[in-house]
Design an enzyme around this catalytic site. Structure first.
Site, mmCIF file in Angstrom:
data_model
loop_
_atom_site.group_PDB
_atom_site.id
_atom_site.type_symbol
_atom_site.label_atom_id
_atom_site.label_comp_id
_atom_site.label_asym_id
_atom_site.label_seq_id
_atom_site.Cartn_x
_atom_site.Cartn_y
_atom_site.Cartn_z
ATOM 1 N N CYS A 1 17.634 40.477 43.840
ATOM 2 C CA CYS A 1 17.253 39.169 43.297
ATOM 3 C C CYS A 1 16.323 38.403 44.239
ATOM 4 O O CYS A 1 16.643 38.219 45.422
ATOM 5 C CB CYS A 1 18.509 38.327 43.034
ATOM 6 S SG CYS A 1 18.113 36.699 42.350
ATOM 7 N N GLN B 1 20.314 35.402 19.825
ATOM 8 C CA GLN B 1 21.597 36.122 19.784
ATOM 9 C C GLN B 1 21.425 37.611 19.500
ATOM 10 O O GLN B 1 22.322 38.253 18.949
ATOM 11 C CB GLN B 1 22.521 35.500 18.719
ATOM 12 C CG GLN B 1 22.804 34.033 18.938
ATOM 13 C CD GLN B 1 23.698 33.796 20.122
ATOM 14 O OE1 GLN B 1 24.893 33.990 20.058
ATOM 15 N NE2 GLN B 1 23.113 33.386 21.240
ATOM 16 N N SER C 1 30.939 37.516 12.178
ATOM 17 C CA SER C 1 31.018 36.657 13.350
ATOM 18 C C SER C 1 32.373 35.971 13.472
ATOM 19 O O SER C 1 32.827 35.734 14.577
ATOM 20 C CB SER C 1 29.889 35.623 13.321
ATOM 21 O OG SER C 1 29.704 35.114 12.023
ATOM 22 N N GLU D 1 10.675 34.952 18.882
ATOM 23 C CA GLU D 1 11.696 34.017 19.364
ATOM 24 C C GLU D 1 12.862 33.913 18.389
ATOM 25 O O GLU D 1 14.023 33.854 18.794
ATOM 26 C CB GLU D 1 11.085 32.631 19.591
ATOM 27 C CG GLU D 1 10.152 32.540 20.790
ATOM 28 C CD GLU D 1 10.901 32.525 22.114
ATOM 29 O OE1 GLU D 1 12.114 32.259 22.100
ATOM 30 O OE2 GLU D 1 10.267 32.792 23.141
ATOM 31 N N TYR E 1 22.609 37.262 10.932
ATOM 32 C CA TYR E 1 22.264 35.838 10.908
ATOM 33 C C TYR E 1 21.068 35.598 9.992
ATOM 34 O O TYR E 1 19.991 35.173 10.437
ATOM 35 C CB TYR E 1 21.987 35.308 12.315
ATOM 36 C CG TYR E 1 23.209 35.168 13.182
ATOM 37 C CD1 TYR E 1 24.412 34.709 12.657
ATOM 38 C CD2 TYR E 1 23.172 35.484 14.534
ATOM 39 C CE1 TYR E 1 25.534 34.574 13.451
ATOM 40 C CE2 TYR E 1 24.293 35.348 15.338
ATOM 41 C CZ TYR E 1 25.478 34.894 14.780
ATOM 42 O OH TYR E 1 26.589 34.761 15.578
ATOM 43 N N ARG F 1 4.597 39.689 24.515
ATOM 44 C CA ARG F 1 3.954 39.129 25.710
ATOM 45 C C ARG F 1 2.495 39.556 25.807
ATOM 46 O O ARG F 1 1.796 39.175 26.733
ATOM 47 C CB ARG F 1 4.709 39.574 26.965
ATOM 48 C CG ARG F 1 6.061 38.897 27.086
ATOM 49 C CD ARG F 1 6.812 39.327 28.337
ATOM 50 N NE ARG F 1 8.071 38.587 28.447
ATOM 51 C CZ ARG F 1 9.046 38.904 29.290
ATOM 52 N NH1 ARG F 1 8.904 39.942 30.100
ATOM 53 N NH2 ARG F 1 10.138 38.186 29.327
#
Length: 351
Positions: free
Chosen positions: A194, A36, A295, A31, A76, A19
């Site tokens: 919140c 996951q 997985s 990203e 992955y 950021r």
DNA sequence: GATCCGTGGAA
DNA sequence: TTTCCAAGGAT
């Protein structure tokens, strides 16, 4: 609702490495790593990656072994292979720049709608919505959606489009994800903290702990595997590289395979090594046994020392094979379960 | 549309 | 210890 969330984000939002930049390459890397995968896990990988491969051009010309080594342990692994391929596409089709339009970004391997929106909104402040796990949960509770998320994806995308702030979509998407990650938690959300509880149907109905609806999962099978650490006369170990796609594609491993019913570990290893590599081995002492979860199945690896007896190893069911010393193993990308085997080998050698 | 694809944090 | 599940995408 937008202003409340943006105000909350300005005060409570997380300070994360990706950021602090608008470099689309750096944001893209983050990203993909975050798919996951938890933020805490990603941070050290992200930092190391950008130090090693700071630009698209660096990634495009890198060796696949280096790319997979930087990814080792993240899982992955198609994500890493797709990053590599996409960087090469940007060199040939986009003058080495990260593309700026949604269709171009979606055409890159490994980038779907959520990742494309995340990159384009964060890097260029384009008004493109996202629907990741956090946003799904937040929006599901906001409208008190009482059906499985998987069957409501069209509806949730529509809501994400509707709530997106048109002036600062980049910041807004980040705020929505932070709310999901730190307040609107999967279990026992902290509705008292919140900024959107006034607008939340689930909170109004006191259903925040029941939503989103749980999805039912298929049971996970278990396999027993025989694994061989094959030594030659020179004190080297035989490793093989897995085929370029599929499970753990492109990674190196110790050869082996599934133990068939009625078969001993020793029988299995001799058979698998003959089938996969075309050589004869003598199965010796057990090095280690370990359990590991992938997985879609779990395995128990039964790892034995083996001695090469005869035959020249052939890459019959793999991409490549190599004899390496114990010290050279660190240069190759291995799956997590194989890293445990390497650790056991080093402990053995240290004694 | 269902299945495949890893690993580790957290309860 | 077991279970859930995390900034999803490809096939």
């Amino acid at each position: 609702m937008r202003q409340r969330l943006l105000q909350w984000y300005a005060e409570q939002g997380r300070d994360l490495p990706w950021r602090r930049t608008h470099d689309p390459y750096a944001i893209w890397i983050s990203e993909i790593m975050l798919q996951q995968t938890q933020v805490k896990t990603v941070i050290p990988y992200y930092t190391r990656w950008l130090e090693s491969l700071p630009t698209i051009a660096d990634l495009a010309v890198a060796d696949q072994n280096q790319v997979l080594k930087l990814w080792q342990g993240l899982g992955y692994y198609a994500r890493a292979r797709h990053l590599h391929q996409a960087a090469q596409q940007m060199m040939t089709h986009h003058q080495g720049e990260f593309p700026h339009t949604l269709p171009e970004v979606l055409a890159l391997p490994g980038i779907g709608r959520t990742t494309a929106g995340g990159i384009l909104s964060a890097a260029f402040n384009q008004p493109i919505s996202i629907l990741d796990g956090n946003v799904k949960r937040v929006l599901t509770r906001l409208i008190a959606l009482k059906r499985p998320v998987k069957k409501a994806s069209k509806q949730l995308w529509h809501i994400s489009d509707q709530v997106l702030d048109p002036v600062q979509p980049g910041v807004f998407n980040q705020a929505l994800m932070d709310l999901g990650a730190t307040v609107c938690l999967p279990r026992t959300p902290d509705c008292g903290a919140c900024p959107c509880s006034d607008f939340c149907r689930a909170f109004q109905q006191n259903m925040q702990n029941e939503l989103p609806m749980r999805e039912e999962k298929a049971p996970i099978p278990h396999k027993s595997i025989g694994v061989a650490v094959i030594w030659n006369e020179a004190g080297q170990i035989l490793i093989d590289r897995r085929p370029p796609s599929g499970l753990l594609g492109g990674l190196w491993e110790f050869p082996g395979g599934k133990i068939e019913p009625g078969e001993t570990v020793e029988d299995c290893i001799r058979r698998e090594i003959q089938e996969e590599l075309g050589i004869e081995v003598e199965v010796g002492d057990r090095l280690i046994s370990l359990d590991h979860a992938y997985s879609h199945f779990r395995v128990t690896l039964n790892v034995h020392h083996c001695r090469h007896l005869s035959g020249e190893p052939q890459p019959i069911e793999c991409d490549e094979i190599r004899w390496v010393s114990l010290d050279e193993l660190d240069q190759y990308p291995f799956p997590a379960a194989n890293v445990q085997i390497i650790d056991a080998l080093k402990q053995n050698a240290a004694q």
